[in-house]
Design a protein around this motif. Structure first.
Motif, PDB file in Angstrom:
ATOM      1  N   UNK A   1       0.819  -1.205   0.000  1.00 37.42           N
ATOM      2  CA  UNK A   1       0.000   0.000   0.000  1.00 37.42           C
ATOM      3  C   UNK A   1       0.857   1.261   0.000  1.00 37.42           C
ATOM      4  N   UNK A   2       1.916   1.258   0.783  1.00 42.17           N
ATOM      5  CA  UNK A   2       2.778   2.442   0.828  1.00 42.17           C
ATOM      6  C   UNK A   2       3.397   2.687  -0.545  1.00 42.17           C
TER       7      UNK A   2
ATOM      8  N   UNK B   1     -15.482  -1.557   4.980  1.00 41.04           N
ATOM      9  CA  UNK B   1     -14.099  -2.031   4.960  1.00 41.04           C
ATOM     10  C   UNK B   1     -13.198  -1.162   5.838  1.00 41.04           C
ATOM     11  N   UNK B   2     -12.594  -1.745   6.866  1.00 39.50           N
ATOM     12  CA  UNK B   2     -11.713  -0.962   7.731  1.00 39.50           C
ATOM     13  C   UNK B   2     -10.456  -0.490   6.982  1.00 39.50           C
ATOM     14  N   UNK B   3     -10.018  -1.309   6.033  1.00 40.07           N
ATOM     15  CA  UNK B   3      -8.791  -0.988   5.301  1.00 40.07           C
ATOM     16  C   UNK B   3      -8.916   0.350   4.566  1.00 40.07           C
ATOM     17  N   UNK B   4     -10.112   0.592   3.999  1.00 46.14           N
ATOM     18  CA  UNK B   4     -10.323   1.833   3.270  1.00 46.14           C
ATOM     19  C   UNK B   4     -10.125   3.039   4.187  1.00 46.14           C
TER      20      UNK B   4
ATOM     21  N   UNK C   1      -8.194   3.160   7.086  1.00 41.26           N
ATOM     22  CA  UNK C   1      -6.876   3.443   7.636  1.00 41.26           C
ATOM     23  C   UNK C   1      -5.774   3.483   6.585  1.00 41.26           C
ATOM     24  N   UNK C   2      -6.179   3.362   5.315  1.00 39.14           N
ATOM     25  CA  UNK C   2      -5.163   3.417   4.276  1.00 39.14           C
ATOM     26  C   UNK C   2      -4.405   4.745   4.265  1.00 39.14           C
TER      27      UNK C   2
ATOM     28  N   UNK D   1      -9.776  14.964  -7.021  1.00 40.64           N
ATOM     29  CA  UNK D   1      -8.592  14.600  -6.236  1.00 40.64           C
ATOM     30  C   UNK D   1      -8.774  13.265  -5.545  1.00 40.64           C
ATOM     31  N   UNK D   2      -7.760  12.864  -4.784  1.00 41.30           N
ATOM     32  CA  UNK D   2      -7.787  11.571  -4.107  1.00 41.30           C
ATOM     33  C   UNK D   2      -8.894  11.544  -3.055  1.00 41.30           C
ATOM     34  N   UNK D   3      -9.727  10.509  -3.138  1.00 39.45           N
ATOM     35  CA  UNK D   3     -10.814  10.367  -2.172  1.00 39.45           C
ATOM     36  C   UNK D   3     -10.759   8.976  -1.562  1.00 39.45           C
ATOM     37  N   UNK D   4     -11.220   8.874  -0.324  1.00 34.50           N
ATOM     38  CA  UNK D   4     -11.073   7.577   0.329  1.00 34.50           C
ATOM     39  C   UNK D   4     -11.915   6.504  -0.335  1.00 34.50           C
ATOM     40  N   UNK D   5     -12.934   6.897  -1.115  1.00 30.68           N
ATOM     41  CA  UNK D   5     -13.768   5.908  -1.794  1.00 30.68           C
ATOM     42  C   UNK D   5     -13.031   5.231  -2.945  1.00 30.68           C
ATOM     43  N   UNK D   6     -11.974   5.879  -3.460  1.00 32.46           N
ATOM     44  CA  UNK D   6     -11.287   5.348  -4.640  1.00 32.46           C
ATOM     45  C   UNK D   6     -10.625   4.023  -4.294  1.00 32.46           C
ATOM     46  N   UNK D   7     -11.027   2.947  -5.011  1.00 34.57           N
ATOM     47  CA  UNK D   7     -10.432   1.653  -4.724  1.00 34.57           C
ATOM     48  C   UNK D   7      -9.283   1.342  -5.671  1.00 34.57           C
TER      49      UNK D   7
END
Lengths: 88, 469
Positions: free
Chosen positions: B97-98, B216-219, B221-222, B282-288
């Motif tokens: 992820x990083x 999804x918790x991952x989304x 704390x990403x 721009x970057x949004x947390x919904x973007x998978x």
């Protein structure tokens, strides 16, 4: 406070993961065939113990999550919870 | 909740949800995703059928409390490996992820994979995006019933197959198949097949992006794992804006004079987005990170004869500082990545080494509490021990028990233990020493349990020998 489908999802899913983990840890350490309930062996098979155990744990975790959401969600209504759509 | 105007309004802490009709897309990344769907599902559906050592290669036999993974047989005592595996998985996720953002989400997450399969079926029955919207608004008719019914028939079929395969990892799948065909599945097998089928059907058919956004918790704390050098799906604002429609004949070189950027504002990037966001914000947390918008924008750029990559994989730093591919690669190897990588290598190395060096024998020594030390035949002091032997190897073995620690100690009986393949065996071992050779009290002794077939397989356990006054 209103519970909609998204909030139920937010409760059910983490509780599901937690229950799966707790079930795995619990029954790794304890063989259900060795469990005594009120001094007798309940005579349930391992698969049924795993399954029933899972759902009992799930229900407990759902209860905890719903309570948290209910207590915190009410206070945070219009506050933090609506800011989840934060942009980076 | 109905308001005075008759509009339906959902009061929610989250935005109200509307059904997302994602337009299907073709392109490089879509192809990669299709490949990943086949790859991951070939493993999931196929691995359950793979034979190994005369049994299923991967079988989590909950009934017998043994996990078979290729050559390894794990017992509950091996739970540490599971913990280890979870730590390795977590680190792998941090590392990936990083470096590359949410590639897992976009290509390998079961939620994405099954949604992809279900949407493919949906499109076969209900047509493309416009047709689906129309069909949903149309009143019920024979045509609609057939299209919806056919879709659900195949959705349910795939759900059931998935549930069957899932349970097939816990009950030998050949046995399970026979049980299914003779309608003789056990109650819990039946329950889990249907439960898992229902979850697949619901998650991939209906919940879809809601799972990523709300469950999804991952989304969530990403963002902790992201930094300004992480690869993400980006819209090149400097190049794209000001957006706007134009004639197809508009000269790409003369855009400046028209006061237009490269974005033709066709909104296709929004239409293809499975989570319904506009990447141009721009970057949004919904973007998978599924890159559907990259694929579709590239086709538009091709049509307009503009260079591709108005929407592309890039980093925040690269966009700001107009870096090329080489500079992005250079910044990839930053301390954070190197540390994650070093930890990951150490963990995987440790896990591998520990698995390779794993001793297929475990021994548990319990002093018999009922028979304490006693004098027998007037000449010996005898202690009784219970030895539990765990033979995790997949072959029957005989183990020889020897004792040392006291000069004249010998095993009177129970010194030979036979254990079947991957099972336990117990033996009552009687240890004797001649009377008056050692003083009263407790003395440390060692049991050595050694395989007859393979001398390298041995375990030494410490215990005490009691000599009464």
């Amino acid at each position: 406070m209103k519970f909609n489908i998204a909030m139920w999802g937010a409760v059910l899913w983490p509780a599901f993961l937690g229950a799966a983990l707790a079930d795995a840890v619990l029954f790794t350490l304890i063989d259900p065939e060795t469990i005594m309930l009120f001094g007798v062996h309940p005579g349930v098979s391992r698969p049924s113990a795993y399954t029933v155990g899972f759902f009992v744990l799930w229900i407990i975790m759902i209860a905890a999550s719903v309570t948290t959401l209910w207590l915190h969600g009410n206070n945070a209504d219009g506050g933090e919870a609506t800011h989840n759509r934060s942009r980076r | 909740m109905s308001t005075a105007t008759g509009e339906t309004k959902v009061i929610s802490l989250y935005q109200s949800q509307k059904k997302i009709y994602a337009k299907s897309v073709v392109g490089r990344f879509a192809n990669l995703r299709v490949f990943m769907v086949f790859f991951t599902q070939a493993i999931f559906y196929g691995l359950a059928w793979l034979p190994w050592n005369g049994r299923q290669a991967v079988l989590f036999d909950l009934n017998a409390r043994k996990f078979y993974i290729f050559d390894w047989v794990f017992w509950p005592q091996d739970v540490l490996y599971l913990t280890y595996l979870l730590i390795v998985s977590a680190y792998a996720l941090f590392f990936v992820t990083a470096m590359a953002g949410r590639v897992f989400c976009g290509y390998a997450c079961p939620q994405t994979v099954y949604t992809e399969i279900f949407m493919w079926i949906e499109e076969k029955f209900e047509g493309d995006r416009a047709a689906r919207i129309k069909l949903d608004q149309a009143p019920m008719s024979a045509n609609k019933l057939w299209r919806k019914g056919g879709k659900h028939f195949f959705w349910v079929l795939i759900g059931l197959w998935t549930g069957f395969t899932f349970v097939g990892y816990f009950t030998p799948i050949h046995t399970l198949m026979n049980e299914v065909f003779t309608l003789a599945t056990g109650p819990w097998e039946t329950f889990w097949i249907f439960f898992y089928a229902f979850a697949t059907w619901g998650n991939a058919g209906f919940m879809r992006e809601q799972v990523c956004k709300y469950m999804c918790p991952y989304a969530r704390f990403q963002s902790v794992m992201f930094d300004r050098d992480t690869m993400i799906v980006t819209y090149d604002q400097a190049r794209g804006e000001p957006r706007g429609g134009r004639k197809k004949s508009a000269d790409p070189v003369a855009l400046k004079s028209l006061n237009l950027g490269s974005c033709v504002d066709c909104s296709l990037c929004v239409q293809v987005c499975p989570t319904g966001i506009d990447i141009r914000e721009g970057l949004q947390y919904e973007c998978i990170g599924c890159s559907a918008c990259i694929d579709v924008c590239d086709t538009v750029m091709d049509k307009m004869a503009y260079p591709r990559g108005l929407i592309r994989y890039s980093t925040e730093n690269a966009l700001e500082k107009s870096w090329g591919a080489a500079a992005i690669r250079e910044h990839m190897l930053r301390p954070r990545i190197l540390i994650y990588f070093a930890v990951l290598v150490a963990l995987v190395g440790g896990l591998t080494a520990s698995l390779v060096l794993r001793n297929p024998l475990k021994v548990d020594v319990i002093r018999d509490q009922r028979v304490m030390a006693r004098e027998v035949e007037g000449r010996y002091i005898e202690n009784i021990y219970k030895l539990n032997v765990m033979n995790t190897a997949e072959r029957a073995q005989r183990f020889v028990v020897t004792v040392d620690g006291l000069p004249d100690a010998q095993i009177n009986r129970g010194g030979l233990i036979a254990a079947d393949s991957a099972s336990t065996a117990a033996s009552s071992v009687a240890v004797r020493i001649p009377v008056d050779t050692v003083k009263p009290g407790s003395h440390t002794i060692h049991f050595k349990v050694q395989s007859e077939q393979d001398a390298a397989i041995s375990v030494t356990e410490k215990t005490v020998f009691l000599v009464p006054r």
